[in-house]
Write an enzyme that holds these catalytic residues in place. Structure first.
Site, mmCIF file in Angstrom:
data_model
loop_
_atom_site.group_PDB
_atom_site.id
_atom_site.type_symbol
_atom_site.label_atom_id
_atom_site.label_comp_id
_atom_site.label_asym_id
_atom_site.label_seq_id
_atom_site.Cartn_x
_atom_site.Cartn_y
_atom_site.Cartn_z
ATOM 1 N N LYS A 160 -65.090 5.071 -17.266
ATOM 2 C CA LYS A 160 -63.665 4.517 -17.219
ATOM 3 C C LYS A 160 -63.162 5.357 -15.854
ATOM 4 O O LYS A 160 -63.659 6.329 -15.725
ATOM 5 C CB LYS A 160 -63.005 4.976 -18.434
ATOM 6 C CG LYS A 160 -61.661 4.391 -18.432
ATOM 7 C CD LYS A 160 -62.092 2.791 -19.202
ATOM 8 C CE LYS A 160 -60.901 2.027 -19.216
ATOM 9 N NZ LYS A 160 -61.034 0.899 -20.097
ATOM 10 N N THR B 210 -61.132 -10.868 -23.633
ATOM 11 C CA THR B 210 -60.732 -9.743 -24.600
ATOM 12 C C THR B 210 -59.888 -10.372 -25.736
ATOM 13 O O THR B 210 -60.041 -9.871 -26.988
ATOM 14 C CB THR B 210 -59.896 -8.640 -23.716
ATOM 15 O OG1 THR B 210 -60.820 -8.114 -22.571
ATOM 16 C CG2 THR B 210 -59.662 -7.471 -24.905
ATOM 17 N N LYS C 11 -68.213 1.108 -27.380
ATOM 18 C CA LYS C 11 -68.047 -0.524 -27.428
ATOM 19 C C LYS C 11 -69.156 -1.400 -27.044
ATOM 20 O O LYS C 11 -69.560 -2.150 -27.337
ATOM 21 C CB LYS C 11 -66.818 -0.660 -26.437
ATOM 22 C CG LYS C 11 -66.358 -2.004 -26.452
ATOM 23 C CD LYS C 11 -65.216 -1.996 -25.453
ATOM 24 C CE LYS C 11 -64.057 -1.297 -25.699
ATOM 25 N NZ LYS C 11 -62.918 -1.634 -24.841
HETATM 26 P P1 NAD Z 1 -51.886 -5.230 -19.359
HETATM 27 O O1 NAD Z 1 -51.289 -4.076 -18.273
HETATM 28 O O2 NAD Z 1 -52.245 -6.486 -18.641
HETATM 29 O O3 NAD Z 1 -50.610 -5.347 -20.496
HETATM 30 C C1 NAD Z 1 -50.247 -4.250 -21.267
HETATM 31 C C2 NAD Z 1 -48.911 -4.696 -22.010
HETATM 32 O O4 NAD Z 1 -48.337 -3.783 -22.965
HETATM 33 C C3 NAD Z 1 -47.773 -5.394 -21.001
HETATM 34 O O5 NAD Z 1 -47.318 -6.612 -21.599
HETATM 35 C C4 NAD Z 1 -46.780 -4.240 -21.158
HETATM 36 O O6 NAD Z 1 -45.661 -4.622 -20.905
HETATM 37 C C5 NAD Z 1 -47.189 -3.745 -22.636
HETATM 38 N N1 NAD Z 1 -46.552 -2.517 -22.959
HETATM 39 C C6 NAD Z 1 -46.527 -1.373 -22.533
HETATM 40 N N2 NAD Z 1 -46.175 -0.324 -23.310
HETATM 41 C C7 NAD Z 1 -45.540 -0.930 -24.151
HETATM 42 C C8 NAD Z 1 -44.546 -0.455 -25.095
HETATM 43 N N3 NAD Z 1 -44.304 0.768 -25.302
HETATM 44 N N4 NAD Z 1 -44.209 -1.334 -26.084
HETATM 45 C C9 NAD Z 1 -44.565 -2.506 -26.202
HETATM 46 N N5 NAD Z 1 -45.368 -3.108 -24.865
HETATM 47 C C10 NAD Z 1 -45.672 -2.182 -24.282
HETATM 48 O O7 NAD Z 1 -52.820 -4.299 -20.074
HETATM 49 P P2 NAD Z 1 -54.041 -4.962 -20.676
HETATM 50 O O8 NAD Z 1 -55.253 -5.304 -20.010
HETATM 51 O O9 NAD Z 1 -53.624 -6.092 -21.740
HETATM 52 O O10 NAD Z 1 -54.631 -3.699 -21.925
HETATM 53 C C11 NAD Z 1 -53.924 -3.498 -23.124
HETATM 54 C C12 NAD Z 1 -54.875 -2.410 -23.895
HETATM 55 O O11 NAD Z 1 -56.046 -3.257 -24.184
HETATM 56 C C13 NAD Z 1 -54.905 -1.312 -23.117
HETATM 57 O O12 NAD Z 1 -55.205 -0.284 -24.150
HETATM 58 C C14 NAD Z 1 -56.632 -1.778 -22.493
HETATM 59 O O13 NAD Z 1 -57.208 -0.273 -22.264
HETATM 60 C C15 NAD Z 1 -57.087 -2.445 -23.682
HETATM 61 N N6 NAD Z 1 -58.222 -3.263 -23.220
HETATM 62 C C16 NAD Z 1 -58.003 -4.319 -22.054
HETATM 63 C C17 NAD Z 1 -59.123 -4.781 -21.795
HETATM 64 C C18 NAD Z 1 -59.206 -6.034 -20.844
HETATM 65 O O14 NAD Z 1 -59.921 -6.831 -20.767
HETATM 66 N N7 NAD Z 1 -58.029 -6.302 -19.984
HETATM 67 C C19 NAD Z 1 -60.438 -4.680 -22.700
HETATM 68 C C20 NAD Z 1 -60.615 -3.877 -23.557
HETATM 69 C C21 NAD Z 1 -59.514 -3.165 -23.989
#
Ligand code: NAD
Length: 428
Positions: A106, A190, A94
């Site tokens: 990580k 993001t 990335k």
């Molecule tokens: P978060 O914890 O803020 O949100 C996760 C969301 O997914 C929540 O709304 C949760 O209820 C939902 N969820 C979990 N399991 C689910 C399911 N089975 N069905 C439907 N919804 C479900 O997390 P985030 O920070 O938004 O991260 C989400 C993804 O993006 C992850 O894979 C993370 O590694 C990736 N990511 C995050 C960032 C960042 O800056 N936050 C950056 C790059 C990648």
């Protein structure tokens, strides 16, 4: 390839596939298939009731040839060393694809943070740093938030590190609260970054964004701002979002016949991304149990929750209208589902390109911490747009030049940059 492989095996399989296409020296490939360093440690925490509970912490530094390792810390009950390894490896690609001078790392703790009090969370965060502080730092490894961790937690971690090293060191961690060393624009980075990439994909495919519809999985940090961005920046319609309901232990899809209002839904969502479904129902929203989001009539699917969500089974239910899959989450598509997308000529904006906005603004945060001078939100988002657009176009160019799919092209761009840095530093 079986769907039962874990996230790290999937990350390795994706890498192996591209290493072969690039005719990479197998000895060099072997270095990159594995993390440079891994840490597993105990974090005993005195709980509010006086008992001592033992947590385990992980940190994996996959590769730091292009700069300090970089990557979030995830607090999630199903966290394992292998998920951390996979996520660390994806961070290397990335940062390289976004062309920022950072490597891949990580961290994580298997825990449901919602079961901890504020004091217990603070102790867990400080304990994590207490174990890792000798091996992280602005020039070594810079953590950030991820699933289950928040800006406040980053603030505690930065504070603990600063105390241990004896000087204010905001650059040790990013995703800090604004006013506590954080950058404006990080919260939406993001999600907005993913939307900048979707906009470029639509330009390429000649899709009118204002007439387009997206179906989103998740409603946490990434998905909330992807939904807001799709609405506000592109003028498109958000058919649905979805979330995991901790009380019911079930996933729900939340939709509205006229398209959801992401800002309204955000106002009834808790800090873990769970929507208050009673309030949503009262406002005319339709709540369906399960992963109905994947079946919606949409031009764009944006999985923004967790890995492995679009798999051999669920991919069969994807509507034939879908033209773009924008992977907001890390690793949301299994290799089998990926093959289906290739066969059906669906344009995939792969995870480590699509969600590179977060780490890009994290990098900007570190730059601002180093300068001790802070940009406006507009400056941050403008720089983010430039970086995302450049990254998207370098991958698209590789995809068209080499006649490969976008995921392979993104790997090629990233791996070439990492291998080049290894050569320049005399590692190989
Ligand atoms: P978060 O914890 O803020 O949100 C996760 C969301 O997914 C929540 O709304 C949760 O209820 C939902 N969820 C979990 N399991 C689910 C399911 N089975 N069905 C439907 N919804 C479900 O997390 P985030 O920070 O938004 O991260 C989400 C993804 O993006 C992850 O894979 C993370 O590694 C990736 N990511 C995050 C960032 C960042 O800056 N936050 C950056 C790059 C990648």
């Amino acid at each position: 390839m079986s769907d039962l492989i874990n996230a790290f095996q999937m990350a390795q399989a994706q890498f192996d596939h591209v290493a072969k296409q690039l005719n990479m020296d197998p000895q060099v490939a072997e270095i990159l298939r594995w993390p440079s360093r891994e840490f597993k440690f105990e974090i005993p925490v005195r709980m509010d009731d006086g008992s001592i509970r033992l947590f385990f912490g992980y940190r994996v530094q996959h590769n730091d040839v292009r700069g300090p390792a970089k990557g979030g810390i995830r607090f999630h009950p199903s966290e394992t060393l292998d998920t951390v390894r996979a996520l660390a490896m994806w961070m290397t690609w990335k940062c390289a694809v976004a062309d920022i001078p950072l490597g891949g790392g990580k961290g994580g703790v298997p825990v449901d943070p919602a079961t901890l009090s504020v004091t217990e969370k603070e102790k867990l965060c400080r304990g994590w740093v207490g174990q890792m502080w000798r091996n992280i730092g602005p020039r070594q490894d810079v953590p950030a938030p991820d699933v289950g961790t928040t800006p406040q937690m980053m603030g505690w971690m930065m504070d603990e590190y600063s105390k241990l090293v004896g000087q204010y060191t905001p650059g040790v961690i990013t995703g800090k609260p604004v006013g506590g060393g954080g950058s404006l624009g990080r919260t939406e980075a993001t999600g907005f970054g993913a939307i900048f990439a979707v906009r470029e994909a639509m330009k390429h495919l000649k899709i009118d964004p204002a007439k387009s519809v997206v179906a989103i999985q998740g409603f946490g940090n990434v998905s909330q701002y992807a939904a807001i961005g799709f609405n506000k920046l592109l003028g498109g319609t958000v058919a649905c979002v979805s979330y995991w309901d901790r009380a019911d232990r079930a996933a729900y899809t939340v939709s509205h016949p006229k398209g959801v209002d992401p800002k309204f839904l955000q106002s009834i969502t808790d800090q873990y991304g769970s929507i208050d479904k009673e309030q949503a129902r009262k406002a005319g929203y339709i709540i369906e149990e399960g992963d109905a989001w994947i079946t919606k009539e949409a031009d764009v699917l944006l999985p923004g929750a967790l890995e492995g969500q679009i798999n051999a089974e669920s991919v069969k239910r994807v509507s034939s209208r879908v033209r773009i899959v924008a992977e907001g989450a890390n690793g949301p598509t299994t290799p089998e589902a990926d093959e289906v997308f290739k066969r059906n000529n669906i344009f995939v904006v792969p995870d480590f390109l699509c969600n590179a906005g977060g780490v890009t603004v994290s990098y900007f945060e570190g730059v601002q911490n180093d300068m001790n001078y802070y940009w406006t939100r507009e400056e941050v988002l403008q720089r983010l747009d430039t970086k995302m657009t450049q990254a998207f176009n370098s991958v698209l160019e590789m995809s068209e030049g080499e006649k490969v799919f976008m995921r392979d092209a993104a790997y090629m761009v990233a791996i070439n940059r990492v291998v080049k840095a290894m050569e320049l530093r005399g590692w190989i």
